[in-house]
Write a protein that holds these residues in place. Sequence first.
Motif, short mmCIF file in Angstrom:
data_model
loop_
_atom_site.label_atom_id
_atom_site.label_comp_id
_atom_site.label_asym_id
_atom_site.label_seq_id
_atom_site.Cartn_x
_atom_site.Cartn_y
_atom_site.Cartn_z
N PRO A 85 3.16 2.25 -3.56
CA PRO A 85 2.64 3.10 -4.63
C PRO A 85 2.32 4.51 -4.17
CG PRO A 85 1.01 1.48 -3.97
CD PRO A 85 2.28 1.10 -3.31
N THR B 151 -5.85 3.57 -4.63
CA THR B 151 -4.88 2.55 -4.24
C THR B 151 -5.07 2.15 -2.78
OG1 THR B 151 -3.30 3.44 -5.85
CG2 THR B 151 -2.42 2.04 -4.11
N VAL C 279 0.83 -1.20 0.00
CA VAL C 279 0.00 0.00 0.00
C VAL C 279 0.87 1.26 0.00
CG1 VAL C 279 -1.67 1.33 1.33
CG2 VAL C 279 -1.95 -1.14 1.09
#
Length: 904
Positions: A32, A358, A29
């Motif tokens: 990105p 994301t 996590v």
Amino acid sequence: MLRSRPRRRPGRRHRRRPATLHRSLLVLVLAPVVGLVGLMAYAVDDQAGRARAAGQAADAVRAAVALDAVRAAVAREVVPVLGQAVLRDPASATSVGVDAGTVSSLSVVAGPALAAQLGTVRAGTDEALAAARSTAARRTADRVAATVAGLRARSADGADLSVVFAGYQAVAADLTTRVGDLLAASRIAGLDDAGTRAVLDLRLVSRASALASVEVPLFLADAVRSAAGTAGTAGTAGTGGTGDRDAFLTAWGGYRNASVEVLEQASPAVRDDWLAATAPTAAALDAPLQAAALGGAAPTPAQLVGLTTANGTRDEALRTLVRATGERAVDRAREPAAAARRALGLLVGLCSLIVAGTLAAALLLRRWVAVPLRRLAEQARSVSDGDLVNVEESGPLEVRTVARGLAAAVDNLRRVRDQARAVADGALDAEVVRRPVHGPLGEVVHASVLQMVGALRERELLQEVLAHQASHDALTGLPNRTHATELVAAALARSTRHDGRVGLLFVDLDHFKTVNDTHGHAAGDELLRVVAGRMAGALRGGDAPARLGGDEFVVVVEHVDDEARLVDLGTRVIAAVSAPVELSGRHAGVRVRVGASVGVAVSPAGGGSAERLLLEADAAAYRAKAAGRGTVAVFDDALRRDIARRTQLEGALRAGLDAGQLVLHYQPVVDLRTGAVRSVEALVRWDRPGHGLVGPDAFVPVAEDSDLVCEVGRWALSRAAEQLAAWDADGGELAGVNAAVNVSGRHLAQPRLLGDVALACAGAGIVPERLTVEITETVLFDEPTAREHLRALRALGVRVALDDFGTGYTSIGQLSRLPVDTLKIDRSFVASHEDAHTDLVRLVIGAAHSFSLGVVAEGVEEAGQLEALRAADCDAAQGFWLSRPLPAEQLAAQLSATAAAARG
């Protein structure tokens, strides 16, 4: 009190705890997110950099426009200065074709106008310099201002006008270079397509405007300097005209090319503006400048004034055009900065959305995929370690799909592994190799395996075929030249072990060319195959025949006790080869016969050189041919001494060529109708120290055996052309004559012959039509490229003469197809008193004239021969009766004396 940490025991490895799936997802996590943040920072910096680059580009364009305005103003300032010089100096006006009295009266009218114009343009220069100081080119503007001030002061003090003009030229050239550098820098700084297009327009217009601004100044400078040269003394005349005229012609032609580039490459709007700026003054400028450039015509006084006025008008229009084009380029250069700022805002919003998405996806992934994915990871780890385990399918649909794909991949990998093992073990026909692999990818992999198997088989077969082709002649199947050399070297190496000797037979076929010329190359190839078979049948089992190429063969014989056995073997080979051969195919039933000349060489006991043994056998075969063909000759000490003598002579000749020992003698060719000398034949002689003047028969054959003959021919072409130019300059009896130079077949076969002839003519400054290249008949048939090169020479203008006609293979029926202009009848026919030879000479002359060829008779040594040639309508003749070959100076003196006696 602080307590220290316990030390680890030596040798005990510290193992880090492996990351769990939870930690991995957390990293998945954060990674990105951190990457996107970094990307955003990079994007912000990149867009800011683009904005800065766009600003720098705009500043560079603005500075370029300002400096171009300075350059135009400086160029305009030169014109009235030069105009005042022409009107002020009557001698200068007279030298350029204007009456001095007219100039004096005209100066009353034109002088004030030019003075006013000078004041105006100087004010414009100062204004342009002030504008340039407010741009990035401030330092350049300060430097130019100081230089221009100095030039104005020198002009006011009456300094040499050429020095002042050169100073103005240097300033304009420096500004032109600086403008080009700034425009190039603006293009590199990161402009978009529109900005690049605008800068290109500015660069085209600026370059054309710069060339336009120096046309009239350079023309006036040429006129003024020419005047100074004409008015000066004899010791100082001609010191300034050529360079200024060249500069004027360069600027005049350069402006027109630059104008064409603007009309062809610039955008439509700029093209229209260019035409609008240059059209009004074209008539006033183009006519006098074109007359001066093409014919050297001097301007009239009215044209001088008109030129300066029109030049100023055009420069002002072009300056306005350059300024407008530059403003457009600056506007285009600013647009990328605004675009970069807009893109930056969009990028920030997009990245924010991606980061939020994301994070949400990572939370779902952590909740639904953790356990099944951990198990699948362990199975994948085992597969990556080379353990093709069974893959268990569990977890979400996506994970199960991945597991099924991994299981299928494991199965395919097992099959590929088994097939690779079979191929590696050489079991190309095993069942596992033929078993297909599932899936589209499996089909491709299996097809690749099958293709690999086929390629391995083809490679083995191809290696065998290529090895045979590389070492054997395709026509006869015998070893080729390369393999023959290896066979000789191997036999010599074996002979060193038992102190033995190796013999070599060099077999050169006789009259093979006649078969080729009469029946064609297909018949010749068939004959070579039959001869190769017969030759192999005449040898012992241990003897090794080979074909060197063409009609040359060798036979390697080991364990030679004496030369007599080799001579007997050569005699058997000649007998086998000389038997008639009945051809097949379209020549079925035709019987042909060739002979052979054999050279024999034997290596010294215990070894030797393969190249040396081949050379000795070749020399012996040459002796056999010279002895009448069809014989066997053995290489002996006499041949060895002859080879050494020829090698020594070749080295001396090469040194003599470098030392300038070669000279040309010239024999005149007399026109039998007028008695005038219309050409000369250049004949090479060697003034060898210690030997005197050496004729060509003593050294040309040695040169023919090497590339040295090409160097001699190249020298003869150049020297003969230079001599023609020297005779032209002397203006004597030999002025305007042509020259003929003999060219060897080896030189004619080289592609650079055409360049050698062209270079000789250009270097001497003569036209190619005055040079004749003489060749022998055999060259046309022995050299495959001879006719092509002769046609190229004739296309250049060089004439071609066929020397010693009648002694070779050429028939009269072939004359229409030969690329020649002149036939030279051999001296043996001219000197003969036989009626048949006399009739033959008449026949050749008539046939040559029928094909529009000239005829020259060689070797005329008697008055009767000359009269007979005149009666036969021969065109020209040469020989001792007319003149022996003489050095250039003696020949010129002899012809001058003869002409003087005839006139007296």
